[in-house]
Design an enzyme around this catalytic site. Structure first.
Site, mmCIF file in Angstrom:
data_model
loop_
_atom_site.group_PDB
_atom_site.id
_atom_site.type_symbol
_atom_site.label_atom_id
_atom_site.label_comp_id
_atom_site.label_asym_id
_atom_site.label_seq_id
_atom_site.Cartn_x
_atom_site.Cartn_y
_atom_site.Cartn_z
ATOM 1 N N LYS A 31 0.817 -1.352 0.045
ATOM 2 C CA LYS A 31 0.122 -0.087 0.002
ATOM 3 C C LYS A 31 0.876 1.384 -0.071
ATOM 4 C CE LYS A 31 -4.165 0.518 2.369
ATOM 5 N NZ LYS A 31 -4.874 0.608 3.727
ATOM 6 N N ARG A 145 -18.316 10.896 4.927
ATOM 7 C CA ARG A 145 -19.081 9.820 4.173
ATOM 8 C C ARG A 145 -18.159 9.159 3.094
ATOM 9 N NH1 ARG A 145 -23.438 13.398 2.152
ATOM 10 N NH2 ARG A 145 -21.770 14.917 2.095
ATOM 11 N N PHE A 240 -31.105 12.274 4.194
ATOM 12 C CA PHE A 240 -31.151 10.738 4.917
ATOM 13 C C PHE A 240 -32.616 10.506 5.219
ATOM 14 C CE2 PHE A 240 -27.710 8.485 6.682
ATOM 15 C CZ PHE A 240 -26.746 9.120 5.734
ATOM 16 N N LEU A 241 -33.412 10.564 4.267
ATOM 17 C CA LEU A 241 -34.718 10.065 4.364
ATOM 18 C C LEU A 241 -35.152 9.346 3.198
ATOM 19 C CD1 LEU A 241 -36.863 13.274 5.284
ATOM 20 C CD2 LEU A 241 -36.266 11.336 6.896
ATOM 21 N N CYS A 251 -19.634 1.640 8.714
ATOM 22 C CA CYS A 251 -19.659 2.164 10.048
ATOM 23 C C CYS A 251 -21.101 2.136 10.772
ATOM 24 C CB CYS A 251 -19.694 3.821 9.547
ATOM 25 S SG CYS A 251 -18.098 4.156 8.660
ATOM 26 N N LYS A 312 -23.216 1.420 -1.228
ATOM 27 C CA LYS A 312 -23.993 2.536 -1.491
ATOM 28 C C LYS A 312 -23.150 2.764 -2.983
ATOM 29 C CE LYS A 312 -21.313 6.157 0.844
ATOM 30 N NZ LYS A 312 -21.512 7.452 1.765
HETATM 31 C C1 UGA Z 1 -21.651 7.259 7.601
HETATM 32 C C2 UGA Z 1 -21.832 8.514 8.021
HETATM 33 O O1 UGA Z 1 -22.673 9.342 7.163
HETATM 34 C C3 UGA Z 1 -20.606 9.580 8.262
HETATM 35 O O2 UGA Z 1 -20.896 10.874 8.652
HETATM 36 C C4 UGA Z 1 -19.800 9.019 9.147
HETATM 37 O O3 UGA Z 1 -18.503 9.757 9.197
HETATM 38 C C5 UGA Z 1 -19.364 7.687 8.428
HETATM 39 O O4 UGA Z 1 -20.408 6.638 8.453
HETATM 40 C C6 UGA Z 1 -18.276 6.826 9.699
HETATM 41 O O5 UGA Z 1 -18.698 6.589 10.763
HETATM 42 O O6 UGA Z 1 -17.113 6.862 9.313
HETATM 43 P P1 UGA Z 1 -20.820 5.990 5.518
HETATM 44 O O7 UGA Z 1 -20.525 4.966 5.982
HETATM 45 O O8 UGA Z 1 -19.783 6.602 4.110
HETATM 46 O O9 UGA Z 1 -20.918 7.512 6.387
HETATM 47 O O10 UGA Z 1 -22.313 6.093 4.636
HETATM 48 P P2 UGA Z 1 -23.567 6.780 4.473
HETATM 49 O O11 UGA Z 1 -23.416 7.898 3.334
HETATM 50 O O12 UGA Z 1 -24.024 7.537 5.702
HETATM 51 O O13 UGA Z 1 -24.600 5.784 4.197
HETATM 52 C C7 UGA Z 1 -24.888 4.708 5.159
HETATM 53 C C8 UGA Z 1 -25.842 3.785 4.543
HETATM 54 O O14 UGA Z 1 -27.277 4.419 4.571
HETATM 55 C C9 UGA Z 1 -25.847 3.228 3.215
HETATM 56 O O15 UGA Z 1 -26.136 1.782 3.193
HETATM 57 C C10 UGA Z 1 -26.726 3.962 2.592
HETATM 58 O O16 UGA Z 1 -27.297 3.462 1.120
HETATM 59 C C11 UGA Z 1 -27.854 4.177 3.430
HETATM 60 N N1 UGA Z 1 -28.783 5.361 3.091
HETATM 61 C C12 UGA Z 1 -28.308 6.662 3.118
HETATM 62 C C13 UGA Z 1 -30.074 5.030 2.887
HETATM 63 O O17 UGA Z 1 -30.598 4.044 2.820
HETATM 64 N N2 UGA Z 1 -30.866 6.094 2.476
HETATM 65 C C14 UGA Z 1 -30.345 7.680 2.686
HETATM 66 O O18 UGA Z 1 -30.968 8.559 2.614
HETATM 67 C C15 UGA Z 1 -29.118 7.801 3.091
#
Ligand code: UGA
Length: 417
Positions: A31, A145, A240-241, A251, A312
């Site tokens: 890496k 994210r 986030f809805l 996470c 995602k």
């Molecule tokens: C998440 C948090 O959003 C970050 O703020 C945080 O820093 C990070 O975890 C962490 O703890 O390191 P991430 O895991 O990259 O970030 O993913 P998200 O974008 O939050 O999505 C999480 C899950 O929720 C995914 O499966 C996504 O598809 C789902 N999701 C998200 C939905 O089903 N609907 C939405 O409206 C948003």
């Protein structure tokens, strides 16, 4: 910057971008070799470009393991993994090991900054391992994210710094001087709790959205309109809805379980959060049942085309992916899985991976959209109708125009639509 994973790498390159001199450290020699050539191992918008630019300025370098170079560092960020233990609690092995390995190299007055997501009280754990009065330990959780980590680093909603030493906290806060965001300085336990509470709240919001979607299906309402209607209320907010197949990733599943454990160890039963986690499992089942219903009640020997495998879109990360959880359920009921994902194309046990969505859909008894990759929204139902065995679409991300697919002869099931 100790640890060159998603968080460490983004933080290293972005810290260099805002003017600091950064050494990225990792224990993986392949890496480090790749990183020094500007090749990054993850799909992360803008990160490769910034990393290459910063390498060229020499403000960013990567090196293997711990060495004297650390003696010149004023701040040492811990960005190492905190995986889930068997009982759901966070495993601090990497935090402990890195703190121990670093200790001999720490210059007097330097600050260890904990960016990894760690249980409340971990700042003290690091202090106890290092055991030096002239070294400070500060909690500075990340809120990045995947897929938009560079943007999130440079445009944060807030920066949180937790320490029992005000000066050390201020020194860490000052590192972010060029970033326009409110800075919250608090004690370490509060900073650590903020991180978990933020992820737990977001997961709760999503489970709530998925529950309202289920309700919509029962009462004949449309989730898209309902969410728009509640999201306009500023107290709720319109992000986030989006209902989906359930939430996942590296996470939310890990952090929500860890918070339940943290609460349990502290004598509090976090019943609400347990419900949120359990509901997410139910959501996976609900999607499986939609597929089962589409193919006539039994999945045995049915070909299911699964579009999207990452947790995602805009990442190549498969960790705790809802798509894979659903695939496991489908397989256990006897279905054959033919899948396509734009970034996750390595071989996966028991899944046939194809190079295009069209190939994965050939002879399908049903198509499931499990990840919201934009290219799936422009699939042509008439073309796909000619190659599938039966015309059934399960759109677990609500990205398709239902009327268009129905007009082409498909049955259509979304989530709460
Ligand atoms: C998440 C948090 O959003 C970050 O703020 C945080 O820093 C990070 O975890 C962490 O703890 O390191 P991430 O895991 O990259 O970030 O993913 P998200 O974008 O939050 O999505 C999480 C899950 O929720 C995914 O499966 C996504 O598809 C789902 N999701 C998200 C939905 O089903 N609907 C939405 O409206 C948003």
């Amino acid at each position: 910057m100790v640890g060159a994973g998603y968080v460490g790498l983004t933080t290293a390159s972005c810290m260099a971008q805002i003017g600091h001199t950064v050494i990225g450290i990792d224990v993986d020699s392949a890496k480090i070799e790749a990183l020094n050539k500007g090749i990054i191992p993850i799909v992360e918008d803008g990160l490769e470009a910034i990393t290459q630019q910063m390498l060229a300025t020499h403000r960013l370098t990567f090196q293997l393991g711990y060495s004297e170079a650390i003696c010149s560092c004023e701040f040492i960020f811990l960005c190492v993994p905190t995986p889930q233990d068997e009982d759901g609690s966070a495993d601090l092995t990497y935090i402990r090991e890195s703190a121990k390995s670093l200790s001999p190299y720490l210059a007097s007055n330097s600050v260890i900054v904990n960016k990894s997501t760690v249980p409340v009280g971990s700042t003290l754990v690091v202090e106890e391992i290092v055991r030096r009065d002239d070294i400070f330990v500060v909690s500075n959780p990340e809120f990045l994210r995947e897929g938009s980590a560079v943007h999130d680093f440079l445009n944060p909603d807030r920066i949180v710094v937790g320490s029992s030493n005000k000066q050390a906290a201020q020194r860490v806060a000052d590192l972010y001087q060029s970033i326009d965001a409110p800075i919250i300085i608090c004690d370490p336990a509060s900073a650590e709790t903020i991180k978990y509470a933020a992820n737990a709240f977001l997961a709760t919001k999503l489970s709530f959205a998925n529950a309202i979607a289920a309700l919509c299906e029962h009462v004949g309402a449309n989730i898209d309109d309902v969410m728009q209607g509640i999201g306009q209320d500023k107290r709720i907010g319109n992000q986030f809805l989006k209902p989906g197949p359930g939430w996942g990733g590296s996470c939310f599943p890990k952090d929500t379980r860890a918070l339940v454990k943290i609460a349990e160890s502290a004598g509090y039963d976090f019943e609400l959060l347990r419900g949120v986690i359990d509901f997410n499992e139910i959501q996976f089942d609900r999607i499986v049942n939609k597929v089962r219903k589409a193919v006539g009640g039994t999945l045995t020997s049915k070909n299911i085309a699964v579009l999207g495998l990452t947790f995602k879109a805009h990442t190549n990360d498969l960790r705790d992916s809802p798509a894979l959880r659903i695939v496991e359920h489908l397989k256990s009921h006897g279905a054959t899985i033919n899948a396509y994902d734009p970034t996750a194309n390595e071989s996966l046990h028991g899944i046939n991976i194809y190079k295009t969505a069209i190939e994965a859909c050939a002879s399908a008894d049903a198509i499931l959209i499990a990840t919201e990759w934009p290219e799936f929204a422009s699939l042509n139902p008439t073309d796909l109708g000619k190659i599938v065995r039966s015309k059934h679409m399960i759109d677990a991300r609500n990205i398709l125009d239902a009327d268009l697919w129905k007009a082409a002869g498909f049955t259509y099931q979304g989530v709460g639509r």
